[in-house]
Design an enzyme around this catalytic site. Sequence first.
Site, PDB file in Angstrom:
ATOM      1  N   ASP A 182       0.937  -1.613  -0.104  1.00 46.70           N
ATOM      2  CA  ASP A 182       0.250  -0.013   0.006  1.00 46.70           C
ATOM      3  C   ASP A 182       0.938   1.323   0.100  1.00 46.70           C
ATOM      4  O   ASP A 182       1.690   1.998   1.004  1.00 46.70           O
ATOM      5  CB  ASP A 182      -0.825  -0.410   1.839  1.00 46.70           C
ATOM      6  CG  ASP A 182      -2.040   0.851   1.497  1.00 46.70           C
ATOM      7  OD1 ASP A 182      -1.031   2.054   0.409  1.00 46.70           O
ATOM      8  OD2 ASP A 182      -2.783   1.176   2.206  1.00 46.70           O
ATOM      9  N   HIS A 183       0.707   2.039  -0.964  1.00 41.97           N
ATOM     10  CA  HIS A 183       1.958   2.674  -1.417  1.00 41.97           C
ATOM     11  C   HIS A 183       1.352   4.588   0.018  1.00 41.97           C
ATOM     12  O   HIS A 183       2.208   4.961   0.273  1.00 41.97           O
ATOM     13  CB  HIS A 183       1.693   3.473  -2.785  1.00 41.97           C
ATOM     14  CG  HIS A 183       2.809   4.027  -3.221  1.00 41.97           C
ATOM     15  ND1 HIS A 183       3.539   5.207  -2.011  1.00 41.97           N
ATOM     16  CD2 HIS A 183       3.500   3.782  -4.479  1.00 41.97           C
ATOM     17  CE1 HIS A 183       4.959   4.724  -3.028  1.00 41.97           C
ATOM     18  NE2 HIS A 183       5.090   4.500  -4.292  1.00 41.97           N
TER      19      HIS A 183
END
Length: 459
Positions: free
Chosen positions: A429-430
């Site tokens: 998850d950036h």
Amino acid sequence: MMPVVREFTLPDLGEGLTEAEVVRWLVEVGEVIAIDQPVVEVETAKAVVEVPCPYGGVVTALFGAVGEEVLVGAPLVTVAVSPGEGEPPLAAVPVVERAAAVERPLVGYGVAEPDRGGRRRRVGGGGASAPAARTAVAVAAPVPAAPVAVAVPVAAAVPVVAGGVPAVISPLVRRLAREQGVELAAVAGSGPDGLIMRADVERAVAAKVAAAPAVAPVEAVGAVGALPSGAGSVVPLRGLRKAVAEKLGRSHREIPAATCWVDADATELMSLRRQLNAVPGPKVSVLALLARICAVGLERFPDLNSSVTPDGSAILRHSAVHLGFAAQGERGLVVPVVRDAQRLTTEQLGEELGRLTEAARTGAIAPAELTGGTFTLNNYGVFGVDGSTPILNHPEAAMLGVGRIVAKPWVHQGELAVREVTQLSFTFDHRVCDGGTAGGFLRFVADCVEQPGVLLRRL
């Protein structure tokens, strides 16, 4: 005293599940059951479980056909309970079901299954106990002048619409018909007395698809979408498949995921495994070694053992590593969770992974063992593939994928050699970290695969 009729509803089976599909009824109308005896087998999005009834007495009605979804809080069974026997004494409530109705099966669930080892006792049979006989008399008693409707005979339970066409009594079936654009008045019911069942609606949908002109696509069929003529049958998303679809869809919509990958020389890791398994004791799997590496790596990169709050305003960093891993079972792909993986030795991890894998394979895994993960390890190499870009297991922030370990040409110590090589892919998850953190974790895992002695610095 007259028996009282108690209604048992589908309980909350945990972890926010809102519905379950009836797989098999374990009792039938008219049967005498004991307190906490399982009455139905249901399939949730997590597992197949038996549901026990907290009341003892005579079953007077069952709700839900096999294959039908029942909402949490909706009725499952009603039981005629003799005060002081099946539960603490309560105010007597008249029972209005006639004996003839007791002996008939529930509308829509078909023929009862055969006796399984003497577990069932029929009302009025020679083996019924004295309390059961008293209950049977009360159930067969004439209907009072002003009855309180608890469970009515089958024929009376089927409402009829104008024109004499039987209607549907299940709100789930009505909803399905509405979503699929099916006119119930044109559907022939296959249930008792022409009752319209879920299968009838699904057949009507399939017929609608097959009858569409070949030159134009048919209308969208619910969640299935537009299908060309002759495309085949419509398969509704149910149970586990429905839950997986919803979760993966939500993950894809909400999480800005990115993936990086690297090839790693796993020759030394495989050599270590052979050394460990050469001594007496439980065998250590490749998955257990990878789980140990991940647990250590997450201690070093704690941002990846986290999740974003539902409103997106904060990041929850988890103190424990609850390691999920993909396992193929009878019901499809599930993700069992090893609790507090960071506290377990490699041998303990192997034992727990083996136990959960076997439970998933046989369908005996508990729903609680499929929830609460903080990080997922996906060994898709068992399917004979090299790489993948996995979708995150919402709301987790990271997943490590491992491809097959296969002999390949590899430059080792400056010379070309045949080595055991695997591809590692890492999806994250950036929002919780940048590429530097993700790359650092993946490089740490690859270094441990190539040089397992690196782990000793962290143990």
